[in-house]
Design a protein around this motif. Structure first.
Motif, PDB file in Angstrom:
ATOM      1  N   ASP A   1       0.827  -1.216   0.000  1.00 46.19           N
ATOM      2  CA  ASP A   1       0.000   0.000   0.000  1.00 46.19           C
ATOM      3  C   ASP A   1       0.860   1.266   0.000  1.00 46.19           C
ATOM      4  O   ASP A   1       0.525   2.247  -0.658  1.00 46.19           O
TER       5      ASP A   1
ATOM      6  N   LYS B   1       1.976   2.206  -3.350  1.00 46.01           N
ATOM      7  CA  LYS B   1       0.949   2.905  -4.140  1.00 46.01           C
ATOM      8  C   LYS B   1       0.866   4.374  -3.751  1.00 46.01           C
ATOM      9  O   LYS B   1       0.600   5.237  -4.590  1.00 46.01           O
ATOM     10  N   ASP B   2       1.026   4.659  -2.470  1.00 40.75           N
ATOM     11  CA  ASP B   2       0.902   6.028  -1.949  1.00 40.75           C
ATOM     12  C   ASP B   2       1.882   6.173  -0.786  1.00 40.75           C
ATOM     13  O   ASP B   2       1.608   5.719   0.324  1.00 40.75           O
TER      14      ASP B   2
ATOM     15  N   VAL C   1       1.247   7.041   3.037  1.00 41.09           N
ATOM     16  CA  VAL C   1       0.779   6.103   4.047  1.00 41.09           C
ATOM     17  C   VAL C   1       1.828   5.934   5.156  1.00 41.09           C
ATOM     18  O   VAL C   1       1.493   5.703   6.321  1.00 41.09           O
TER      19      VAL C   1
ATOM     20  N   ARG D   1       0.956  15.516   2.430  1.00 46.59           N
ATOM     21  CA  ARG D   1       0.001  16.076   3.400  1.00 46.59           C
ATOM     22  C   ARG D   1       0.650  17.239   4.174  1.00 46.59           C
ATOM     23  O   ARG D   1      -0.006  18.247   4.466  1.00 46.59           O
TER      24      ARG D   1
ATOM     25  N   GLY E   1      -2.823   5.330   7.432  1.00 49.95           N
ATOM     26  CA  GLY E   1      -4.073   4.805   6.908  1.00 49.95           C
ATOM     27  C   GLY E   1      -3.960   4.190   5.529  1.00 49.95           C
ATOM     28  O   GLY E   1      -2.960   3.564   5.195  1.00 49.95           O
ATOM     29  N   GLU E   2      -5.009   4.400   4.749  1.00 49.51           N
ATOM     30  CA  GLU E   2      -5.105   3.747   3.439  1.00 49.51           C
ATOM     31  C   GLU E   2      -4.481   4.604   2.331  1.00 49.51           C
ATOM     32  O   GLU E   2      -4.530   5.835   2.401  1.00 49.51           O
ATOM     33  N   PRO E   3      -3.957   3.945   1.280  1.00 51.73           N
ATOM     34  CA  PRO E   3      -3.429   4.719   0.142  1.00 51.73           C
ATOM     35  C   PRO E   3      -4.526   5.530  -0.538  1.00 51.73           C
ATOM     36  O   PRO E   3      -5.637   5.025  -0.741  1.00 51.73           O
ATOM     37  N   GLY E   4      -4.230   6.774  -0.814  1.00 52.31           N
ATOM     38  CA  GLY E   4      -5.184   7.626  -1.518  1.00 52.31           C
ATOM     39  C   GLY E   4      -6.269   8.228  -0.645  1.00 52.31           C
ATOM     40  O   GLY E   4      -7.055   9.052  -1.129  1.00 52.31           O
ATOM     41  N   ASN E   5      -6.330   7.858   0.619  1.00 54.97           N
ATOM     42  CA  ASN E   5      -7.371   8.378   1.510  1.00 54.97           C
ATOM     43  C   ASN E   5      -6.834   9.640   2.203  1.00 54.97           C
ATOM     44  O   ASN E   5      -6.378   9.609   3.344  1.00 54.97           O
ATOM     45  N   VAL E   6      -6.906  10.738   1.481  1.00 57.15           N
ATOM     46  CA  VAL E   6      -6.302  11.993   1.946  1.00 57.15           C
ATOM     47  C   VAL E   6      -6.938  12.468   3.256  1.00 57.15           C
ATOM     48  O   VAL E   6      -6.238  12.900   4.180  1.00 57.15           O
TER      49      VAL E   6
ATOM     50  N   GLN F   1      -5.601  10.348   6.162  1.00 57.42           N
ATOM     51  CA  GLN F   1      -4.202  10.680   6.445  1.00 57.42           C
ATOM     52  C   GLN F   1      -4.116  12.019   7.161  1.00 57.42           C
ATOM     53  O   GLN F   1      -3.367  12.188   8.140  1.00 57.42           O
ATOM     54  N   MET F   2      -4.896  12.979   6.692  1.00 58.17           N
ATOM     55  CA  MET F   2      -4.857  14.320   7.288  1.00 58.17           C
ATOM     56  C   MET F   2      -5.373  14.300   8.723  1.00 58.17           C
ATOM     57  O   MET F   2      -4.833  14.998   9.593  1.00 58.17           O
TER      58      MET F   2
END
Lengths: 173, 77
Positions: free
Chosen positions: A103, A106-107, A110, A116, B25-30, B33-34
């Protein structure tokens, strides 16, 4: 073969966090050889909106152009890698067999939330970021624990202080 | 794995009982994450006692991981 075994175990632990708790949380001290009598403490003296923040991660992140962390030494790798803030997307990679980073591949946010943090600077919630963050590989064991505590850890701390960091956000893998 | 954090004795911690490799957290879940980052930054200011660990209340919600967990548990029985 050793690396494959470590990767498979990491995948199982990622999917079964209760197994990790059962295996590791019963010990009195989870990190062998680590006995810390004091907790470092620096008081917060300014608002976040005026503070310079650094990121330090133990998720095994490095630039593709840098030497990967050593996956063949069972004791781990206590060295660190510089992660410049202006690193282009796609230039970061992860070398760490001891957790499942599918994961994070991918991002990267994480485990290393650099995008962010930039957004929080743009929003004015934090003042700024240091120009260079740092990546470690979190699987450190045996005599490398001492080296991390006495050499590489303090070296990174000194460099962060020199860059004006007021606080550091540490993220594991 | 909370025990690792307790042993390392960081000055301020927010802890989540989420799968390894997913501290934000999860990938792409902005948004997710924030939220975790803002809680961590709040803890920087709020924690006054060295070594404090704040357990964040968020549960891991991604269904595919929960299903894998349940399947494995069923197989053990």
């Amino acid at each position: 073969m050793g690396r494959l075994k470590n990767k498979l175990f990491a995948k199982i632990l990622t999917r079964l966090p209760a197994l990790g708790t059962a295996l590791f949380d019963k010990k009195g001290n989870a990190i062998e050889g680590l006995s810390l009598e004091t907790i470092p403490w620096t008081p917060v003296t300014k608002p976040l909106s005026e503070s310079t923040i650094a990121l330090v991660t133990t998720a095994g992140i490095h630039l593709k152009s840098q030497t990967p962390f050593d996956m063949h030494d069972s004791m781990g790798d206590p060295t660190f890698r510089e992660l410049p803030l202006d690193t282009p997307p796609g230039e970061l990679t992860i070398t760490h067999d001891y957790y499942d980073h599918a994961d994070a591949d991918k991002d990267i946010n994480v485990v290393y939330p650099v995008d962010r943090m930039r957004e929080l600077v743009e929003a004015g919630e934090i003042g700024s970021l240091v120009p260079v963050n740092f990546g470690f590989m979190g699987h450190i064991d045996g005599h490398y624990v001492k080296r991390l505590i006495e050499q590489t850890g303090p070296e990174v701390a000194d460099r962060l202080k020199a860059m004006g960091a007021d606080a550091v956000l540490l993220t594991p893998g | 794995m909370r025990n690792f954090t307790e042993s390392a004795r960081p000055p301020r911690t927010v802890f989540l009982e989420w799968p390894m490799g997913h501290p934000l957290g999860e990938p792409g879940n902005v948004a997710q994450q924030m939220r975790v980052i803002r809680d961590a930054l709040s803890a920087l200011v709020e924690i006054k006692e060295p070594g404090t660990i704040i357990d964040l209340p968020y549960r891991w919600g991604r269904q595919e991981d929960i299903s894998a967990f349940e399947c494995a548990c069923d197989g053990d029985e």
